[in-house]
Design a protein around this motif. Structure first.
Motif, PDB file in Angstrom:
ATOM      1  N   LEU A  32      68.474   3.803  48.845  1.00 49.76           N
ATOM      2  CA  LEU A  32      70.176   4.074  48.861  1.00 49.76           C
ATOM      3  C   LEU A  32      70.818   3.886  47.526  1.00 49.76           C
ATOM      4  O   LEU A  32      71.838   4.574  47.013  1.00 49.76           O
ATOM      5  N   ILE A  33      70.157   3.133  46.567  1.00 46.91           N
ATOM      6  CA  ILE A  33      70.814   2.751  45.368  1.00 46.91           C
ATOM      7  C   ILE A  33      70.605   3.994  44.548  1.00 46.91           C
ATOM      8  O   ILE A  33      71.581   4.318  43.576  1.00 46.91           O
ATOM      9  N   GLY A  36      65.532   8.791  45.355  1.00 40.62           N
ATOM     10  CA  GLY A  36      65.980   8.306  46.718  1.00 40.62           C
ATOM     11  C   GLY A  36      65.228   8.787  47.621  1.00 40.62           C
ATOM     12  O   GLY A  36      64.779   7.980  48.724  1.00 40.62           O
ATOM     13  N   LYS A  37      65.036  10.093  47.688  1.00 42.20           N
ATOM     14  CA  LYS A  37      64.369  10.614  48.906  1.00 42.20           C
ATOM     15  C   LYS A  37      62.667  10.130  48.608  1.00 42.20           C
ATOM     16  O   LYS A  37      62.175   9.858  49.972  1.00 42.20           O
ATOM     17  N   PHE A  58      62.445   6.766  50.124  1.00 46.31           N
ATOM     18  CA  PHE A  58      62.557   6.726  51.614  1.00 46.31           C
ATOM     19  C   PHE A  58      61.326   7.282  52.353  1.00 46.31           C
ATOM     20  O   PHE A  58      60.791   6.684  53.445  1.00 46.31           O
ATOM     21  N   CYS A  86      70.556   7.139  45.313  1.00 49.68           N
ATOM     22  CA  CYS A  86      71.224   8.044  46.004  1.00 49.68           C
ATOM     23  C   CYS A  86      72.704   7.908  45.413  1.00 49.68           C
ATOM     24  O   CYS A  86      73.376   9.006  45.974  1.00 49.68           O
ATOM     25  N   ILE A  87      72.876   7.087  44.873  1.00 47.16           N
ATOM     26  CA  ILE A  87      74.394   7.040  44.491  1.00 47.16           C
ATOM     27  C   ILE A  87      74.771   7.996  43.605  1.00 47.16           C
ATOM     28  O   ILE A  87      75.924   8.687  43.560  1.00 47.16           O
ATOM     29  N   ALA A 116      63.857   0.993  51.308  1.00 49.78           N
ATOM     30  CA  ALA A 116      65.176   1.758  51.631  1.00 49.78           C
ATOM     31  C   ALA A 116      66.406   1.342  50.826  1.00 49.78           C
ATOM     32  O   ALA A 116      67.103   2.279  50.650  1.00 49.78           O
ATOM     33  N   VAL A 117      66.613   0.165  50.556  1.00 51.97           N
ATOM     34  CA  VAL A 117      67.385  -0.356  49.802  1.00 51.97           C
ATOM     35  C   VAL A 117      67.514   0.350  48.407  1.00 51.97           C
ATOM     36  O   VAL A 117      68.639   1.034  47.731  1.00 51.97           O
TER      37      VAL A 117
END
Length: 85
Positions: free
Chosen positions: A54-55, A66-67, A70, A57-58, A50-51
């Protein structure tokens, strides 16, 4: 363009996490195995993915990656009985 996307995915974490779509399922044995997995290492692996998501998705380019992270985080929580398609 497809090879460029594959190279970017490999660099951004595809080497560590190469799974994409997952369907949940299974029976009682899968439930017991998932509970043991969750206690032993599932939570830390899911948080890590998950981290990473998030990184990724920046930036706009990293959103698809990023998807996928997840989705992998969801699989990391309950892998037994899941079907990868």
């Amino acid at each position: 363009m497809g090879i460029l996307g594959n190279i970017l995915w490999f660099i951004c974490g595809g080497l560590l996490s190469g799974l994409s779509w997952v369907l949940a399922g299974g029976g009682a044995v899968s439930l017991i195995a998932n509970i043991i997995w969750l206690i032993v290492s599932g939570i830390s692996m899911a948080v890590g993915n998950a981290v990473a998501g998030l990184i990724c998705c920046i930036t706009i380019i990293g959103i698809p990656f990023g998807k996928q992270f997840f989705k992998i985080a969801k699989l990391s929580l309950m892998p037994f009985g899941a079907e990868v398609i």
